[in-house]
Design an enzyme around this catalytic site. Structure first.
Site, mmCIF file in Angstrom:
data_model
loop_
_atom_site.group_PDB
_atom_site.id
_atom_site.type_symbol
_atom_site.label_atom_id
_atom_site.label_comp_id
_atom_site.label_asym_id
_atom_site.label_seq_id
_atom_site.Cartn_x
_atom_site.Cartn_y
_atom_site.Cartn_z
ATOM 1 N N ARG A 164 -31.036 36.037 94.161
ATOM 2 C CA ARG A 164 -29.943 35.118 93.781
ATOM 3 C C ARG A 164 -30.328 33.638 93.944
ATOM 4 N NH1 ARG A 164 -28.506 39.403 92.223
ATOM 5 N NH2 ARG A 164 -26.402 40.277 92.284
ATOM 6 N N SER A 237 -19.370 38.678 92.811
ATOM 7 C CA SER A 237 -19.566 38.544 94.265
ATOM 8 C C SER A 237 -19.409 37.082 94.652
ATOM 9 C CB SER A 237 -20.969 38.990 94.671
ATOM 10 O OG SER A 237 -21.216 40.315 94.295
ATOM 11 N N GLU A 333 -22.352 32.704 96.887
ATOM 12 C CA GLU A 333 -23.247 32.842 95.723
ATOM 13 C C GLU A 333 -22.739 31.920 94.608
ATOM 14 O OE1 GLU A 333 -24.035 36.875 93.791
ATOM 15 O OE2 GLU A 333 -23.176 35.746 92.141
HETATM 16 P P1 FAD Z 1 -21.914 29.300 84.569
HETATM 17 O O1 FAD Z 1 -20.924 29.847 85.526
HETATM 18 O O2 FAD Z 1 -21.412 28.577 83.375
HETATM 19 O O3 FAD Z 1 -22.931 28.367 85.353
HETATM 20 C C1 FAD Z 1 -23.503 28.795 86.568
HETATM 21 C C2 FAD Z 1 -24.422 27.663 87.093
HETATM 22 O O4 FAD Z 1 -25.534 27.492 86.213
HETATM 23 C C3 FAD Z 1 -23.728 26.302 87.142
HETATM 24 O O5 FAD Z 1 -24.256 25.617 88.265
HETATM 25 C C4 FAD Z 1 -24.171 25.622 85.849
HETATM 26 O O6 FAD Z 1 -24.173 24.211 85.961
HETATM 27 C C5 FAD Z 1 -25.571 26.174 85.675
HETATM 28 N N1 FAD Z 1 -25.982 26.326 84.262
HETATM 29 C C6 FAD Z 1 -25.410 27.162 83.347
HETATM 30 N N2 FAD Z 1 -26.073 27.098 82.185
HETATM 31 C C7 FAD Z 1 -27.068 26.185 82.346
HETATM 32 C C8 FAD Z 1 -28.086 25.661 81.486
HETATM 33 N N3 FAD Z 1 -28.215 26.064 80.225
HETATM 34 N N4 FAD Z 1 -28.925 24.713 81.979
HETATM 35 C C9 FAD Z 1 -28.804 24.299 83.276
HETATM 36 N N5 FAD Z 1 -27.859 24.743 84.129
HETATM 37 C C10 FAD Z 1 -27.009 25.685 83.675
HETATM 38 N N6 FAD Z 1 -24.206 37.941 88.743
HETATM 39 C C11 FAD Z 1 -25.258 38.755 89.038
HETATM 40 O O7 FAD Z 1 -26.371 38.270 89.307
HETATM 41 N N7 FAD Z 1 -25.116 40.105 89.063
HETATM 42 C C12 FAD Z 1 -23.946 40.724 88.782
HETATM 43 O O8 FAD Z 1 -23.868 41.939 88.808
HETATM 44 C C13 FAD Z 1 -22.833 39.901 88.466
HETATM 45 N N8 FAD Z 1 -21.629 40.461 88.205
HETATM 46 C C14 FAD Z 1 -20.561 39.671 87.908
HETATM 47 C C15 FAD Z 1 -19.336 40.290 87.628
HETATM 48 C C16 FAD Z 1 -18.226 39.520 87.303
HETATM 49 C C17 FAD Z 1 -16.921 40.208 86.997
HETATM 50 C C18 FAD Z 1 -18.343 38.107 87.238
HETATM 51 C C19 FAD Z 1 -17.161 37.278 86.838
HETATM 52 C C20 FAD Z 1 -19.556 37.487 87.525
HETATM 53 C C21 FAD Z 1 -20.675 38.262 87.876
HETATM 54 N N9 FAD Z 1 -21.928 37.688 88.180
HETATM 55 C C22 FAD Z 1 -23.002 38.490 88.454
HETATM 56 C C23 FAD Z 1 -22.080 36.213 88.222
HETATM 57 C C24 FAD Z 1 -22.343 35.587 86.822
HETATM 58 O O9 FAD Z 1 -22.002 36.477 85.804
HETATM 59 C C25 FAD Z 1 -23.810 35.182 86.646
HETATM 60 O O10 FAD Z 1 -24.203 34.285 87.650
HETATM 61 C C26 FAD Z 1 -24.075 34.544 85.284
HETATM 62 O O11 FAD Z 1 -25.460 34.375 85.084
HETATM 63 C C27 FAD Z 1 -23.380 33.197 85.114
HETATM 64 O O12 FAD Z 1 -23.525 32.800 83.760
HETATM 65 P P2 FAD Z 1 -22.620 31.676 83.121
HETATM 66 O O13 FAD Z 1 -23.174 31.371 81.775
HETATM 67 O O14 FAD Z 1 -21.204 32.084 83.170
HETATM 68 O O15 FAD Z 1 -22.908 30.473 84.111
HETATM 69 N N1 EPU Z 2 -19.030 48.127 100.402
HETATM 70 C C1 EPU Z 2 -18.006 48.419 101.276
HETATM 71 N N2 EPU Z 2 -16.802 47.822 101.075
HETATM 72 C C2 EPU Z 2 -16.575 46.957 100.050
HETATM 73 C C3 EPU Z 2 -17.627 46.652 99.157
HETATM 74 C C4 EPU Z 2 -18.867 47.270 99.361
HETATM 75 O O1 EPU Z 2 -18.175 49.192 102.205
HETATM 76 O O2 EPU Z 2 -15.455 46.464 99.926
HETATM 77 C C5 EPU Z 2 -20.310 48.809 100.576
HETATM 78 C C6 EPU Z 2 -20.505 49.862 99.481
HETATM 79 O O3 EPU Z 2 -19.922 51.087 99.831
HETATM 80 C C7 EPU Z 2 -22.000 49.970 99.363
HETATM 81 C C8 EPU Z 2 -22.462 48.562 99.712
HETATM 82 O O4 EPU Z 2 -21.395 47.903 100.375
HETATM 83 O O5 EPU Z 2 -22.504 50.868 100.319
HETATM 84 C C9 EPU Z 2 -22.932 47.767 98.511
HETATM 85 O O6 EPU Z 2 -21.879 47.676 97.541
HETATM 86 P P1 EPU Z 2 -22.164 47.570 95.967
HETATM 87 O O7 EPU Z 2 -23.080 48.664 95.511
HETATM 88 O O8 EPU Z 2 -20.852 47.430 95.281
HETATM 89 O O9 EPU Z 2 -23.012 46.256 95.819
HETATM 90 P P2 EPU Z 2 -22.857 44.809 96.439
HETATM 91 O O10 EPU Z 2 -23.990 44.603 97.399
HETATM 92 O O11 EPU Z 2 -21.489 44.572 96.938
HETATM 93 C C10 EPU Z 2 -24.433 43.731 94.681
HETATM 94 C C11 EPU Z 2 -24.446 42.458 93.880
HETATM 95 C C12 EPU Z 2 -23.612 42.637 92.625
HETATM 96 C C13 EPU Z 2 -24.215 43.758 91.795
HETATM 97 C C14 EPU Z 2 -24.189 45.037 92.630
HETATM 98 C C15 EPU Z 2 -24.883 46.185 91.929
HETATM 99 C C16 EPU Z 2 -24.779 40.605 95.406
HETATM 100 C C17 EPU Z 2 -24.156 39.469 96.117
HETATM 101 N N3 EPU Z 2 -23.939 41.357 94.662
HETATM 102 O O12 EPU Z 2 -23.098 43.913 95.132
HETATM 103 O O13 EPU Z 2 -23.697 41.420 91.871
HETATM 104 O O14 EPU Z 2 -23.494 43.956 90.599
HETATM 105 O O15 EPU Z 2 -24.904 44.815 93.873
HETATM 106 O O16 EPU Z 2 -26.242 45.975 91.894
HETATM 107 O O17 EPU Z 2 -25.982 40.824 95.510
HETATM 108 C C18 EPU Z 2 -22.667 39.302 91.598
HETATM 109 O O18 EPU Z 2 -23.752 38.814 91.968
HETATM 110 O O19 EPU Z 2 -21.702 38.598 91.226
HETATM 111 C C19 EPU Z 2 -22.527 40.751 91.554
HETATM 112 C C20 EPU Z 2 -21.396 41.362 91.202
#
Ligand code: FAD
Ligand code: EPU
Length: 338
Positions: A164, A237, A333
């Site tokens: 991250r 997250s 994050e």
């Molecule tokens: P923005 O929110 O628009 O920007 C994020 C940052 O990047 C800001 O600081 C912005 O200034 C900068 N930025 C954006 N574009 C540019 C550019 N072209 N040049 C320079 N700077 C830039 N993330 C994960 O890693 N794994 C997940 O599983 C995950 N699951 C998610 C689930 C949900 C429901 C949500 C809402 C978010 C999740 N995220 C996850 C976080 C998010 O989706 C990612 O971080 C994604 O890459 C953000 O993209 P964005 O275009 O919306 O960025």
């Molecule tokens: N858990 C709990 N209680 C909760 C949530 C999670 O006990 O309320 C436990 C789960 O049971 C599991 C563990 O925590 O044993 C991990 O949970 P999960 O698999 O949902 O993954 P996470 O670590 O919570 C990370 C990423 C997610 C990504 C998932 C799947 C980060 C900060 N988050 O979540 O990314 O989608 O793994 O790979 O690393 C994001 O970055 O925005 C994001 C959603």
């Protein structure tokens, strides 16, 4: 390219925070960027590049220029017997790019299906999910230095990708506009089903392991676990999973035997922050319209009219309680924009 005044950002951030910016513009090409950085609006104001707004939390109105990146396009720029290298515009939607790769029989990003946001933000925090990180497939990141307009190309190593994290979140924060990212995608399926319940989900669907079935399984799991931002405001997250020494982890484990952690290196363990927050009793908590998701304690939510201050103050309470109970510091994050 035109500048607009006093634009609402409520629909431009997945947290659904009701704020506005003083100035707003859209960039769609390198020419737009060149025009932009020579403009008074750019030179005289603080600025923020915005993609899909799915990893930002606004704590107040943005008193400056918001630059929405809409540079699109996908191009295969090289190919060998194993790989195709695809150069993608920063403004392309990430999930659509995942679907495109599958349709084109390319593998490497299917485990990251349904992550919201745009391609240009993927390198920012080295997005990852279900056993993959984008650093495994990024070849280069193309960007423009906002100070002098020079074009820059960062190799994968230059990006200094970590969990991250990357150079773009640190030394180059607010210094470059990412315009394109190139990805090395594999012509043969990776079939990575090591994480959590991906394999089980594929079996339940009655499918064989393939690029398509992994994508389908990941979509299903994500739809079950994570709130849809179109229904409840959130940015995934809120905190990163903390990395602590394995010695400290084992100490905590003596008291909390079921604590969830994964080996991060020979000496470090990555702890599931969701578990820590859950154990502190926050899951499902709500104060006003700010809350903690009922299925995933790592996700803070906006039920409608919460403001950024209410979300950050809840986040601080959570951080403190995790510190008090486990002695572990957790860090956001999400990019908090003040
Ligand atoms: P923005 O929110 O628009 O920007 C994020 C940052 O990047 C800001 O600081 C912005 O200034 C900068 N930025 C954006 N574009 C540019 C550019 N072209 N040049 C320079 N700077 C830039 N993330 C994960 O890693 N794994 C997940 O599983 C995950 N699951 C998610 C689930 C949900 C429901 C949500 C809402 C978010 C999740 N995220 C996850 C976080 C998010 O989706 C990612 O971080 C994604 O890459 C953000 O993209 P964005 O275009 O919306 O960025
Ligand atoms: N858990 C709990 N209680 C909760 C949530 C999670 O006990 O309320 C436990 C789960 O049971 C599991 C563990 O925590 O044993 C991990 O949970 P999960 O698999 O949902 O993954 P996470 O670590 O919570 C990370 C990423 C997610 C990504 C998932 C799947 C980060 C900060 N988050 O979540 O990314 O989608 O793994 O790979 O690393 C994001 O970055 O925005 C994001 C959603």
């Amino acid at each position: 390219m035109e500048f607009q005044n006093n634009i609402s950002l409520k629909n431009q951030n997945t947290f659904g925070i009701d704020v506005s910016c003083r100035l707003f513009c859209i960039i769609q090409s390198q020419q737009d960027i060149s025009d932009l950085i020579h403009s008074d609006e750019f030179k005289n104001n603080k600025n923020l590049i915005l993609g899909g707004g799915s990893n930002v939390l606004f704590t107040k109105d943005f008193d400056g220029l918001v630059i929405k990146n809409k540079i699109i396009g996908k191009e295969i720029i090289s190919e060998n017997k194993d790989l195709k290298t695809v150069k993608v515009g920063a403004g392309e939607n990430w999930h659509n790019f995942v679907l495109w790769s599958i349709k084109n029989r390319l593998s490497g990003i299917e485990n990251m299906a349904l992550i919201p946001g745009n391609v240009g933000a993927a390198p920012m925090q080295n997005i990852g999910a279900y056993g993959s990180e984008v650093k495994n497939v990024i070849e280069n990141v193309w960007a423009i230095n906002i100070e002098d307009g020079k074009k820059l190309i960062f190799s994968n190593t230059d990006c200094n990708f970590q969990y991250r994290d990357s150079i773009f979140k640190n030394e180059l924060k607010e210094k470059v506009i990412i315009t394109h990212v190139s990805f090395n995608l594999s012509k043969t399926p990776n079939n990575n089903t090591t994480y959590g319940d991906v394999k089980e989900e594929i079996q339940n669907l009655g499918l064989e392991i393939s690029t398509e079935s992994i994508c389908k399984a990941v979509i299903n799991i994500r739809e079950r676990k994570l709130p849809n931002p179109n229904e409840i405001g959130n940015s995934g997250s809120f905190f990163k999973n903390p990395i602590i020494s394995t010695i400290q982890f084992k100490e905590i484990q003596k008291q909390f035997i079921e604590i969830v952690g994964y080996k991060n290196s020979e000496t470090e363990t990555k702890v599931a922050a969701g578990w820590l927050i859950d154990k502190c009793g926050w899951k499902g908590y709500r104060k006003g319209d700010a809350g903690v998701h009922k299925n995933q304690a790592l996700v803070l939510v906006n039920y409608g009219n919460a403001n950024g201050e209410e979300i950050t103050s809840l986040a601080k309470e959570i951080q403190q309680s995790v510190k008090d109970k486990f002695g572990i510091e957790i860090h956001p994050e999400v990019n908090i924009i003040g």
